[in-house]
Design a protein around this motif. Structure first.
Motif, PDB file in Angstrom:
ATOM      1  N   THR A  62      36.198 -16.448  16.552  1.00 28.20           N
ATOM      2  CA  THR A  62      36.770 -15.906  15.329  1.00 28.20           C
ATOM      3  C   THR A  62      35.940 -16.387  14.154  1.00 28.20           C
ATOM      4  OG1 THR A  62      38.989 -15.867  16.280  1.00 28.20           O
ATOM      5  CG2 THR A  62      38.829 -15.801  13.876  1.00 28.20           C
ATOM      6  N   VAL A  63      35.277 -15.440  13.482  1.00 25.24           N
ATOM      7  CA  VAL A  63      34.495 -15.745  12.287  1.00 25.24           C
ATOM      8  C   VAL A  63      35.329 -15.421  11.048  1.00 25.24           C
ATOM      9  CG1 VAL A  63      32.375 -15.179  11.030  1.00 25.24           C
ATOM     10  CG2 VAL A  63      32.347 -15.262  13.516  1.00 25.24           C
ATOM     11  N   ASP A  64      36.153 -14.391  11.163  1.00 25.24           N
ATOM     12  CA  ASP A  64      37.019 -13.929  10.076  1.00 25.24           C
ATOM     13  C   ASP A  64      38.428 -13.810  10.648  1.00 25.24           C
ATOM     14  OD1 ASP A  64      38.487 -12.362   8.239  1.00 25.24           O
ATOM     15  OD2 ASP A  64      36.724 -11.205   7.667  1.00 25.24           O
ATOM     16  N   SER A  65      39.366 -14.554  10.086  1.00 32.81           N
ATOM     17  CA  SER A  65      40.731 -14.567  10.632  1.00 32.81           C
ATOM     18  C   SER A  65      41.408 -13.203  10.542  1.00 32.81           C
ATOM     19  CB  SER A  65      41.572 -15.632   9.927  1.00 32.81           C
ATOM     20  OG  SER A  65      41.657 -15.346   8.537  1.00 32.81           O
ATOM     21  N   VAL A  66      40.992 -12.354   9.603  1.00 31.00           N
ATOM     22  CA  VAL A  66      41.564 -11.011   9.498  1.00 31.00           C
ATOM     23  C   VAL A  66      41.118 -10.147  10.676  1.00 31.00           C
ATOM     24  CG1 VAL A  66      41.612  -8.901   8.092  1.00 31.00           C
ATOM     25  CG2 VAL A  66      41.730 -11.137   6.989  1.00 31.00           C
ATOM     26  N   ILE A  67      39.895 -10.318  11.119  1.00 26.59           N
ATOM     27  CA  ILE A  67      39.348  -9.537  12.231  1.00 26.59           C
ATOM     28  C   ILE A  67      39.752 -10.129  13.569  1.00 26.59           C
ATOM     29  CG2 ILE A  67      37.177  -8.861  13.368  1.00 26.59           C
ATOM     30  CD1 ILE A  67      36.002  -8.612  10.503  1.00 26.59           C
ATOM     31  N   GLY A  68      39.810 -11.446  13.669  1.00 26.55           N
ATOM     32  CA  GLY A  68      40.139 -12.099  14.935  1.00 26.55           C
ATOM     33  C   GLY A  68      38.897 -12.286  15.788  1.00 26.55           C
ATOM     34  N   ASP A  69      39.107 -12.489  17.084  1.00 21.36           N
ATOM     35  CA  ASP A  69      37.986 -12.707  17.995  1.00 21.36           C
ATOM     36  C   ASP A  69      37.043 -11.515  18.002  1.00 21.36           C
ATOM     37  OD1 ASP A  69      38.737 -15.213  18.774  1.00 21.36           O
ATOM     38  OD2 ASP A  69      39.399 -14.648  20.785  1.00 21.36           O
ATOM     39  N   GLU A  70      35.761 -11.822  18.029  1.00 19.88           N
ATOM     40  CA  GLU A  70      34.732 -10.794  18.180  1.00 19.88           C
ATOM     41  C   GLU A  70      33.592 -11.398  18.980  1.00 19.88           C
ATOM     42  OE1 GLU A  70      32.408  -9.981  14.439  1.00 19.88           O
ATOM     43  OE2 GLU A  70      34.000 -11.230  13.581  1.00 19.88           O
ATOM     44  N   VAL A  71      32.748 -10.540  19.503  1.00 19.68           N
ATOM     45  CA  VAL A  71      31.601 -11.000  20.276  1.00 19.68           C
ATOM     46  C   VAL A  71      30.429 -11.198  19.320  1.00 19.68           C
ATOM     47  CG1 VAL A  71      30.028 -10.500  22.181  1.00 19.68           C
ATOM     48  CG2 VAL A  71      32.428  -9.765  22.308  1.00 19.68           C
ATOM     49  N   CYS A  72      29.807 -12.359  19.398  1.00 19.01           N
ATOM     50  CA  CYS A  72      28.656 -12.707  18.556  1.00 19.01           C
ATOM     51  C   CYS A  72      27.514 -13.171  19.451  1.00 19.01           C
ATOM     52  CB  CYS A  72      29.009 -13.849  17.597  1.00 19.01           C
ATOM     53  SG  CYS A  72      30.397 -13.520  16.516  1.00 19.01           S
ATOM     54  N   VAL A  73      26.313 -13.145  18.907  1.00 17.44           N
ATOM     55  CA  VAL A  73      25.152 -13.716  19.583  1.00 17.44           C
ATOM     56  C   VAL A  73      24.998 -15.141  19.060  1.00 17.44           C
ATOM     57  CG1 VAL A  73      22.665 -13.559  19.994  1.00 17.44           C
ATOM     58  CG2 VAL A  73      24.018 -11.461  19.698  1.00 17.44           C
ATOM     59  N   MET A  74      25.090 -16.107  19.960  1.00 18.00           N
ATOM     60  CA  MET A  74      24.901 -17.512  19.601  1.00 18.00           C
ATOM     61  C   MET A  74      23.528 -17.925  20.112  1.00 18.00           C
ATOM     62  SD  MET A  74      26.505 -20.411  18.450  1.00 18.00           S
ATOM     63  CE  MET A  74      28.231 -20.024  18.656  1.00 18.00           C
ATOM     64  N   PHE A  75      22.637 -18.276  19.178  1.00 24.16           N
ATOM     65  CA  PHE A  75      21.292 -18.731  19.526  1.00 24.16           C
ATOM     66  C   PHE A  75      21.244 -20.227  19.294  1.00 24.16           C
ATOM     67  CE2 PHE A  75      16.571 -18.664  18.052  1.00 24.16           C
ATOM     68  CZ  PHE A  75      16.150 -19.154  19.277  1.00 24.16           C
ATOM     69  N   LYS A  76      21.220 -20.985  20.378  1.00 24.38           N
ATOM     70  CA  LYS A  76      21.142 -22.439  20.319  1.00 24.38           C
ATOM     71  C   LYS A  76      19.662 -22.813  20.395  1.00 24.38           C
ATOM     72  CE  LYS A  76      23.793 -22.425  23.810  1.00 24.38           C
ATOM     73  NZ  LYS A  76      24.633 -22.616  24.978  1.00 24.38           N
ATOM     74  N   GLU A  77      19.176 -23.472  19.350  1.00 18.47           N
ATOM     75  CA  GLU A  77      17.748 -23.762  19.246  1.00 18.47           C
ATOM     76  C   GLU A  77      17.522 -25.244  19.006  1.00 18.47           C
ATOM     77  OE1 GLU A  77      14.800 -23.422  20.043  1.00 18.47           O
ATOM     78  OE2 GLU A  77      14.040 -21.702  18.930  1.00 18.47           O
ATOM     79  N   ASP A  78      16.359 -25.727  19.442  1.00 18.29           N
ATOM     80  CA  ASP A  78      15.989 -27.123  19.222  1.00 18.29           C
ATOM     81  C   ASP A  78      15.977 -27.420  17.723  1.00 18.29           C
ATOM     82  OD1 ASP A  78      15.700 -27.662  21.949  1.00 18.29           O
ATOM     83  OD2 ASP A  78      13.621 -26.979  21.945  1.00 18.29           O
ATOM     84  N   PRO A  79      16.338 -28.650  17.333  1.00 15.95           N
ATOM     85  CA  PRO A  79      16.507 -28.980  15.907  1.00 15.95           C
ATOM     86  C   PRO A  79      15.328 -28.606  15.010  1.00 15.95           C
ATOM     87  CG  PRO A  79      17.335 -30.767  17.254  1.00 15.95           C
ATOM     88  CD  PRO A  79      16.683 -29.786  18.196  1.00 15.95           C
ATOM     89  N   ASP A  80      14.112 -28.917  15.411  1.00 15.36           N
ATOM     90  CA  ASP A  80      12.959 -28.634  14.552  1.00 15.36           C
ATOM     91  C   ASP A  80      12.818 -27.146  14.266  1.00 15.36           C
ATOM     92  OD1 ASP A  80      12.382 -31.310  14.489  1.00 15.36           O
ATOM     93  OD2 ASP A  80      10.799 -31.212  16.006  1.00 15.36           O
ATOM     94  N   TYR A  81      13.115 -26.326  15.255  1.00 14.52           N
ATOM     95  CA  TYR A  81      12.980 -24.878  15.082  1.00 14.52           C
ATOM     96  C   TYR A  81      14.210 -24.269  14.425  1.00 14.52           C
ATOM     97  CZ  TYR A  81       9.058 -25.578  18.201  1.00 14.52           C
ATOM     98  OH  TYR A  81       7.888 -26.024  18.754  1.00 14.52           O
ATOM     99  N   ALA A  82      15.381 -24.764  14.763  1.00 13.29           N
ATOM    100  CA  ALA A  82      16.624 -24.202  14.212  1.00 13.29           C
ATOM    101  C   ALA A  82      16.623 -24.234  12.689  1.00 13.29           C
ATOM    102  CB  ALA A  82      17.831 -24.954  14.761  1.00 13.29           C
ATOM    103  N   GLU A  83      16.141 -25.322  12.132  1.00 11.59           N
ATOM    104  CA  GLU A  83      16.132 -25.471  10.672  1.00 11.59           C
ATOM    105  C   GLU A  83      15.225 -24.455   9.989  1.00 11.59           C
ATOM    106  OE1 GLU A  83      18.366 -27.444   9.338  1.00 11.59           O
ATOM    107  OE2 GLU A  83      18.925 -28.170  11.332  1.00 11.59           O
ATOM    108  N   GLN A  84      14.163 -24.015  10.662  1.00  7.97           N
ATOM    109  CA  GLN A  84      13.217 -23.072  10.061  1.00  7.97           C
ATOM    110  C   GLN A  84      13.856 -21.719   9.755  1.00  7.97           C
ATOM    111  OE1 GLN A  84       9.662 -22.733  12.430  1.00  7.97           O
ATOM    112  NE2 GLN A  84       9.437 -24.953  12.611  1.00  7.97           N
TER     113      GLN A  84
END
Length: 185
Positions: free
Chosen positions: A34-56
């Motif tokens: 849930t990103v927006d409580s009005v919309i409720g659950d939705e499917v999102c793309v979660m990209f988990k990246e190493d710290p040095d790259y994520a910050e870029q």
């Protein structure tokens, strides 16, 4: 189509910490949250990246994203996939594979396909800090992938998903195929 467009401008997001077994693991997943409580659950793309790259990614504008979808039959069963092309055309461009068991993932992909928008959430895979959030019009062809998965023989495609995925990783360089195709056309 389910309307789920983000309408709240720029925000700073805080996510719950990653489970211990996911800390330090890089990759993309489709996740329901849930990103927006009005919309409720939705499917999102979660990209988990190493710290040095994520910050870029926090400074990349725009973060263009493409999804290259398909499925492969292996001796161990079928594997559906999305190769995400994230930050396309920028110095931070990356291609990330996500594999799906057709016998178990069809509904999640179908649900994502029925949304008007698909959100990309990039996080630091050590701290869970959100480093980028983008809401895209859902033009990623997930409906075609969902339809293809629905037509597959689910029991046969799920023979041994772990072995099937390892077969793809060992014998097919999906990222090179996508990268070569993206550069030529």
């Amino acid at each position: 189509m389910r309307s789920n467009q983000w309408r709240h401008g720029e925000r700073e997001f805080v996510l719950a910490p990653l489970p211990q077994e996911q800390i330090g693991v890089a990759g993309c997943n489709l996740v329901k949250l849930t990103v927006d409580s009005v919309i409720g659950d939705e499917v999102c793309v979660m990209f988990k990246e190493d710290p040095d790259y994520a910050e870029q990614y926090a400074s990349v504008r725009p973060i263009n994203m493409f999804a290259h979808t398909g499925a492969v039959n292996t001796p161990h069963g079928a594997v559906a996939f999305i190769v995400w092309q994230i930050a396309a055309g920028s110095p931070c461009e990356v291609f990330v594979e996500t594999f799906f068991n057709p016998a178990a993932s069809g509904e999640l992909i179908s649900e994502a396909a029925r949304q008007t928008h698909l959100k990309l959430i990039i996080i630091n895979n050590r701290t869970s800090a959100v480093t980028a959030f983008v809401d895209y019009a859902n033009v990623f062809g997930l409906d075609e992938l969902a339809a293809f998965i629905e037509q597959m023989d689910a029991p046969a495609s799920g023979q041994d998903f772990h072995l099937a995925t390892n077969h793809v990783l060992t014998h097919i360089d999906l990222v090179s195929l996508v990268r070569d195709g993206a550069q030529s056309g």
